[in-house]
Scaffold this motif. Structure first.
Motif, PDB file in Angstrom:
ATOM      1  N   PHE A   1       0.815  -1.217   0.000  1.00 16.44           N
ATOM      2  CA  PHE A   1       0.000   0.000   0.000  1.00 16.44           C
ATOM      3  C   PHE A   1       0.849   1.267   0.000  1.00 16.44           C
ATOM      4  O   PHE A   1       0.550   2.213  -0.724  1.00 16.44           O
ATOM      5  N   HIS A   2       1.900   1.281   0.794  1.00 16.76           N
ATOM      6  CA  HIS A   2       2.761   2.466   0.855  1.00 16.76           C
ATOM      7  C   HIS A   2       3.446   2.741  -0.488  1.00 16.76           C
ATOM      8  O   HIS A   2       3.377   3.876  -0.981  1.00 16.76           O
ATOM      9  N   PRO A   3       4.100   1.760  -1.135  1.00 12.45           N
ATOM     10  CA  PRO A   3       4.709   2.050  -2.441  1.00 12.45           C
ATOM     11  C   PRO A   3       3.682   2.395  -3.518  1.00 12.45           C
ATOM     12  O   PRO A   3       3.945   3.234  -4.371  1.00 12.45           O
ATOM     13  N   SER A   4       2.508   1.772  -3.458  1.00 11.10           N
ATOM     14  CA  SER A   4       1.478   2.076  -4.450  1.00 11.10           C
ATOM     15  C   SER A   4       0.983   3.509  -4.299  1.00 11.10           C
ATOM     16  O   SER A   4       0.787   4.215  -5.294  1.00 11.10           O
TER      17      SER A   4
ATOM     18  N   LYS B   1      -5.541  -2.969  -9.961  1.00 15.66           N
ATOM     19  CA  LYS B   1      -5.953  -4.375  -9.965  1.00 15.66           C
ATOM     20  C   LYS B   1      -4.752  -5.300 -10.082  1.00 15.66           C
ATOM     21  O   LYS B   1      -4.728  -6.368  -9.483  1.00 15.66           O
ATOM     22  N   LEU B   2      -3.750  -4.895 -10.846  1.00 21.86           N
ATOM     23  CA  LEU B   2      -2.554  -5.725 -10.981  1.00 21.86           C
ATOM     24  C   LEU B   2      -1.726  -5.773  -9.707  1.00 21.86           C
ATOM     25  O   LEU B   2      -0.952  -6.706  -9.507  1.00 21.86           O
TER      26      LEU B   2
ATOM     27  N   MET C   1       0.371  -8.071  -3.569  1.00 21.87           N
ATOM     28  CA  MET C   1      -0.198  -8.005  -2.230  1.00 21.87           C
ATOM     29  C   MET C   1      -0.368  -9.401  -1.634  1.00 21.87           C
ATOM     30  O   MET C   1      -0.049  -9.639  -0.477  1.00 21.87           O
ATOM     31  N   ILE C   2      -0.831 -10.336  -2.439  1.00 22.16           N
ATOM     32  CA  ILE C   2      -0.992 -11.711  -1.964  1.00 22.16           C
ATOM     33  C   ILE C   2       0.369 -12.328  -1.648  1.00 22.16           C
ATOM     34  O   ILE C   2       0.550 -12.969  -0.612  1.00 22.16           O
TER      35      ILE C   2
END
Length: 152
Positions: free
Chosen positions: A77-80, A118-119, A124-125
């Protein structure tokens, strides 16, 4: 775990640069988005997982949960979010995509980058599984060390 989060930052930056059609200043975004997530993840993991495990305050379940949460929050989440903001600023500065209407800019950018978001589910998984597994293995190692110290 810091290395995988820096790779996630690199991937997020690449995806958001392609969505926003930003070609200018590649080092201005790629270098910070590989270094900042690495440092953030390493420090957060140390303070939330490693130090409590070393003091014997965490159970196996809590260490897995904390490891997975740290890897998702600091590793994906932080890098995104950083990639979204940095490339959004460059897209506005160089006008590579149409500007959003007034007052609806966040919705406009979200719709524009929906495919990249979405990618980012795949890393994340992977990060969640890796963070939980790493915390579990570290918990087992700390248990063995504590057992060896009790016998001596």
């Amino acid at each position: 775990m810091g290395t995988t989060s820096s790779l996630c930052g690199f991937l997020a930056n690449y995806l958001f640069r392609n969505c926003m059609k930003v070609k200018q200043h590649p080092f201005k975004t790629f270098v910070p988005l590989s270094a900042i997530p690495f440092l953030t993840t390493a420090v957060t993991y140390k303070f939330l997982v490693t130090d409590p495990l070393s003091s014997g305050d965490l159970t196996a379940d809590m260490s897995i949960l904390r490891g997975a949460c740290v890897s998702v929050l600091c590793g994906v989440f932080h890098p995104s979010a950083l990639a979204f903001l940095k490339n959004g600023r460059l897209a506005v500065k160089y006008e590579t995509v149409p500007l959003p209407p007034r007052g609806r800019s966040l919705l406009h950018w979200t719709i524009l980058c929906q495919s990249a978001a979405k990618l980012m589910v795949i890393p994340m998984i992977v990060q969640t599984v890796y963070g939980g597994h790493l915390a579990f293995m570290q918990h087992k190692i700390c248990e063995r060390i504590f057992e060896m110290l009790e016998h001596d």
